[in-house]
Design a protein around this motif. Structure first.
Motif, PDB file in Angstrom:
ATOM      1  N   GLY A  46       5.959  15.690   0.106  1.00  0.00           N
ATOM      2  CA  GLY A  46       4.822  15.586   1.025  1.00  0.00           C
ATOM      3  C   GLY A  46       4.328  14.164   1.208  1.00  0.00           C
ATOM      4  O   GLY A  46       5.078  13.203   1.008  1.00  0.00           O
ATOM      5  N   ALA A  47       3.065  14.061   1.592  1.00  0.00           N
ATOM      6  CA  ALA A  47       2.468  12.739   1.851  1.00  0.00           C
ATOM      7  C   ALA A  47       0.975  12.815   1.571  1.00  0.00           C
ATOM      8  O   ALA A  47       0.371  13.872   1.715  1.00  0.00           O
ATOM      9  CB  ALA A  47       2.697  12.353   3.303  1.00  0.00           C
ATOM     10  N   TYR A  48       0.398  11.695   1.143  1.00  0.00           N
ATOM     11  CA  TYR A  48      -1.059  11.639   0.969  1.00  0.00           C
ATOM     12  C   TYR A  48      -1.538  10.192   0.998  1.00  0.00           C
ATOM     13  O   TYR A  48      -0.749   9.251   0.890  1.00  0.00           O
ATOM     14  CB  TYR A  48      -1.503  12.328  -0.336  1.00  0.00           C
ATOM     15  N   SER A  49      -2.854  10.042   1.173  1.00  0.00           N
ATOM     16  CA  SER A  49      -3.490   8.736   0.984  1.00  0.00           C
ATOM     17  C   SER A  49      -4.462   8.910  -0.173  1.00  0.00           C
ATOM     18  O   SER A  49      -5.191   9.900  -0.239  1.00  0.00           O
ATOM     19  CB  SER A  49      -4.240   8.336   2.250  1.00  0.00           C
ATOM     20  N   TRP A  50      -4.481   7.938  -1.088  1.00  0.00           N
ATOM     21  CA  TRP A  50      -5.323   8.051  -2.285  1.00  0.00           C
ATOM     22  C   TRP A  50      -5.685   6.649  -2.745  1.00  0.00           C
ATOM     23  O   TRP A  50      -5.296   5.660  -2.134  1.00  0.00           O
ATOM     24  CB  TRP A  50      -4.536   8.805  -3.381  1.00  0.00           C
ATOM     25  N   GLY A  51      -6.391   6.546  -3.809  1.00  0.00           N
ATOM     26  CA  GLY A  51      -6.730   5.234  -4.340  1.00  0.00           C
ATOM     27  C   GLY A  51      -8.021   5.305  -5.116  1.00  0.00           C
ATOM     28  O   GLY A  51      -8.604   6.381  -5.270  1.00  0.00           O
ATOM     29  N   LEU A  60       1.404   7.639  -0.119  1.00  0.00           N
ATOM     30  CA  LEU A  60       2.703   8.162  -0.534  1.00  0.00           C
ATOM     31  C   LEU A  60       3.355   8.839   0.673  1.00  0.00           C
ATOM     32  O   LEU A  60       2.724   9.671   1.327  1.00  0.00           O
ATOM     33  CB  LEU A  60       2.527   9.167  -1.680  1.00  0.00           C
ATOM     34  N   LEU A  61       4.576   8.438   0.968  1.00  0.00           N
ATOM     35  CA  LEU A  61       5.352   9.072   2.045  1.00  0.00           C
ATOM     36  C   LEU A  61       6.687   9.544   1.464  1.00  0.00           C
ATOM     37  O   LEU A  61       7.083   9.126   0.375  1.00  0.00           O
ATOM     38  CB  LEU A  61       5.669   8.063   3.158  1.00  0.00           C
ATOM     39  N   TRP A  92       0.836  -1.213   0.000  1.00  0.00           N
ATOM     40  CA  TRP A  92       0.000   0.000   0.000  1.00  0.00           C
ATOM     41  C   TRP A  92       0.867   1.258   0.000  1.00  0.00           C
ATOM     42  O   TRP A  92       0.423   2.316  -0.422  1.00  0.00           O
ATOM     43  CB  TRP A  92      -0.879   0.064   1.265  1.00  0.00           C
ATOM     44  N   ILE A  93       2.099   1.136   0.510  1.00  0.00           N
ATOM     45  CA  ILE A  93       2.875   2.341   0.863  1.00  0.00           C
ATOM     46  C   ILE A  93       4.134   2.507   0.002  1.00  0.00           C
ATOM     47  O   ILE A  93       4.885   1.565  -0.196  1.00  0.00           O
ATOM     48  CB  ILE A  93       3.294   2.297   2.350  1.00  0.00           C
ATOM     49  N   ASP A  94       4.341   3.741  -0.475  1.00  0.00           N
ATOM     50  CA  ASP A  94       5.585   4.107  -1.145  1.00  0.00           C
ATOM     51  C   ASP A  94       6.397   4.910  -0.125  1.00  0.00           C
ATOM     52  O   ASP A  94       6.014   6.030   0.219  1.00  0.00           O
ATOM     53  CB  ASP A  94       5.289   4.936  -2.396  1.00  0.00           C
ATOM     54  N   VAL A  95       7.506   4.337   0.356  1.00  0.00           N
ATOM     55  CA  VAL A  95       8.073   4.803   1.623  1.00  0.00           C
ATOM     56  C   VAL A  95       9.006   6.010   1.526  1.00  0.00           C
ATOM     57  O   VAL A  95       8.775   7.042   2.137  1.00  0.00           O
ATOM     58  CB  VAL A  95       8.805   3.638   2.340  1.00  0.00           C
ATOM     59  N   TYR A  96      10.097   5.877   0.774  1.00  0.00           N
ATOM     60  CA  TYR A  96      11.165   6.888   0.844  1.00  0.00           C
ATOM     61  C   TYR A  96      11.168   7.840  -0.345  1.00  0.00           C
ATOM     62  O   TYR A  96      10.607   7.555  -1.395  1.00  0.00           O
ATOM     63  CB  TYR A  96      12.532   6.204   0.931  1.00  0.00           C
TER      64      TYR A  96
END
Length: 596
Positions: free
Chosen positions: A358-363, A372-373, A346-350
């Motif tokens: 930045g960072a977000y949650s989407w889908g 995205l982190l 689920w996560i794109d880390v670095y």
């Protein structure tokens, strides 16, 4: 991770699995063609939406088109965000955006056509069992009907649409393109350019002279433009009043709250309840003064660090473990899905070269959410992980329990699930910490969130309310008047422990949110609702968790205020804000005990 990798060098376990959306480009292209073909089919319903069978078929096709478009759009943009310099996905992102506009245009006849029907006809649709899954959509159309004008008037308003963007566009140009700040001295005594981006870093400096100079330089620059920016803000308020009157709303505030069906009391309760609790903010200001060891606390001291440099090194693996541990109060089901998110792409880390910041949650509906982190090994990044996974699990529960149309939740609700996770993480960290220095660092971090998200945003919300009411009553807003209103609010909010510098009277001129009117209150209500939920979960346990999971599973299947109310947070009363203020008071007490 020390050096920034190229996207191709990022190990698979640190990347999100976008293949779960589309296995390859060929699949994306096939779905794109399906949408293009469907647009011809939807046009066949135009002028025929007067019987329930046609409405049902039309809505069903609309959902199908919207879902496919969303999937195409999300995938293309997330691929683009992996490396924004990569031309293939730049082009794919543009293609998806163009399709999105085309789809909006193709579907645009549906709402006006149904709203144009008689009330009796609309009621018959709302009560028709064969249309039960669209009841909320139809009820919402009927609710909007009072504010929809004749075809000719609507066409005229649509043409005014581009003009109505002018205040926001002009402000953006002044603020981002034309505004030039002077050079100021940094901590090493070097002359460096002051920018929007570096301003907060200057305010966080340990050197008071650096903070003061940056603060004065910023507001002196805005003061030179005060007539132009006041005219721009005035134009925005006038535009809002034009729309409110044209669409027959009692006020701009009520027009702005109408979309989410939020009662006016939610807004006024927030302001009144925060007024009742301003002594708490004043107490926090007194504590800041003591911790900074200054005779006078100035506005430029608000972001100064209160605790000696305290570095928490937290690797991504530790962050995951700590977040999971802190969310144990939410029960096994929640933790199981959280772990799934950690383990199953689920996560794109670095950070990598070209990756979106930045960072977000989407889908997209029908596939698990994505996060995205740009993880750094620090406290902030751990809180970001908790925050974004709150959004992700909200979407997961909504999507798996509801149909496509009902699963989409509003912005009013979105920040609740993410902020709740942060509140539980903070509670866990504070209980676990036995180092007074670490504890004070965490307490100031949390107290500042209350100051900036609840008090400051409420002050902004009150400023907007005063400004609009003045113009609605026929008064004009000179730069002097705007500055006086803003200065007086600062004095009221910060209290006698604060020396409110004259310069702050110009801050109204640099807040972009004032051009998206009556929006900022949602930060304060969302934070209060989340704090209230966290308090109930920690005190009551299972029954409160059950209610909260019910909230996550409700998506957008009812009006936001009703969804929260069913879960035990009634935002139409002052209670959730009072509960949040109770938590803030406890923080201040804990801090006072540590610094005696």
């Amino acid at each position: 991770m020390s050096q920034v990798l190229k996207r191709t060098e990022v190990p698979a376990e640190h990347r999100w699995k976008l293949e779960d959306l589309f296995a390859n480009q060929q699949e994306w292209d096939q779905e794109y063609q399906i949408v293009k073909k469907s647009l011809g089919k939807i046009a066949e319903f135009q002028g025929k939406l007067s019987d329930s069978e046609a409405v049902k078929q039309c809505f069903s096709l609309e959902d199908d088109i919207s879902l496919h478009t969303e999937r195409l759009y999300v995938y293309a943009n997330m691929r683009h965000h992996e490396d924004t310099a990569e031309p293939t996905y730049q082009a794919l992102s543009d293609k998806a955006k163009r399709l999105s506009v085309e789809v909006s245009e193709a579907l645009s006849f549906i709402t006006p056509e149904i709203i144009g029907l008689s009330d009796e006809k609309l009621d018959s649709f709302i009560n028709d069992p064969s249309l039960s899954e669209y009841r909320l959509t139809l009820t919402e159309m009927k609710r909007q009907k009072a504010h929809v004008l004749s075809k000719a008037e609507e066409a005229l308003l649509a043409q005014v649409g581009n003009m109505s963007q002018a205040p926001n566009t002009i402000f953006g140009m002044i603020n981002n393109a034309d505004m030039k700040f002077p050079k100021v001295k940094n901590e090493e005594g070097k002359e460096v350019e002051l920018t929007h981006g570096s301003y907060i870093q200057f305010l966080e400096s340990r050197n008071r002279e650096v903070r003061k100079n940056a603060f004065q330089a910023v507001y002196a620059t805005y003061a030179k433009q005060k007539n132009t920016i006041a005219a721009t803000l005035n134009a925005n308020v006038t535009k809002n009043i034009f729309y409110a009157r044209a669409r027959k709303y009692p006020s701009v505030l009520e027009m702005s709250l109408f979309g989410d069906n939020i009662p006016k009391e939610v807004y006024t309760n927030l302001i009144d309840t925060i007024h009742d609790h301003l002594p708490l903010l004043h107490r926090y200001m007194k504590l800041r003064k003591k911790l900074l060891k200054v005779d006078e606390l100035h506005m430029y001291d608000l972001f100064a660090p209160l605790v000696e440099e305290y570095k928490l090194d937290i690797t991504y693996e530790e962050a995951k473990r700590t977040v999971k541990e802190s969310l144990k109060p939410l029960g096994d089901d929640y933790l199981q899905h959280l772990q799934e998110g950690f383990d199953e792409g689920w996560i794109d880390v670095y950070e990598n070269e070209g990756k979106r910041s930045g960072a977000y949650s989407w889908g997209a509906y029908g596939t698990h959410p994505y996060v995205l982190l740009n993880h750094k090994d620090n406290l902030n990044s751990m809180f970001t992980l908790a925050h974004e996974m709150g959004h992700a699990l909200h979407s997961y529960y909504s999507d798996t329990n509801l149909g496509y149309r009902d699963a989409q939740y509003t912005i009013f609700l979105a920040e609740v699930a993410s902020t709740l996770n942060e509140a539980l993480l903070m509670d866990y960290m504070l209980k676990k910490s036995d180092d007074p220095k670490a504890k004070l660092y965490l307490l100031t971090y949390y107290a500042d969130q209350f100051r900036t998200t609840v008090f400051r945003q409420t002050m902004f919300a009150e400023f907007e309310k005063i400004v609009h009411e003045r113009v609605e009553q026929g008064e004009s807003l000179t730069p002097q008047e705007l500055s006086k209103i803003y200065y007086d609010l600062n004095v009221k909010y910060h209290g006698s422990e604060m020396t409110v510098d004259k310069d702050i009277e110009m801050e109204w001129a640099r807040i972009p949110h004032f051009y998206t009117s009556f929006y900022v209150y949602k930060y304060a209500t969302g934070f209060s609702a989340a704090t209230s939920f966290a308090k109930q979960i920690l005190e009551e346990g299972a029954p409160a968790v059950e209610r909260y999971l019910g909230f996550l599973k409700s998506g957008g299947s009812d009006y936001s205020i009703n969804i929260l109310k069913r879960a035990g947070v009634d935002m139409s009363t002052p209670e959730p804000i009072r509960e949040a203020m109770g938590v803030f008071e406890q923080l201040i007490e804990d801090m006072e005990n540590l610094v005696q």
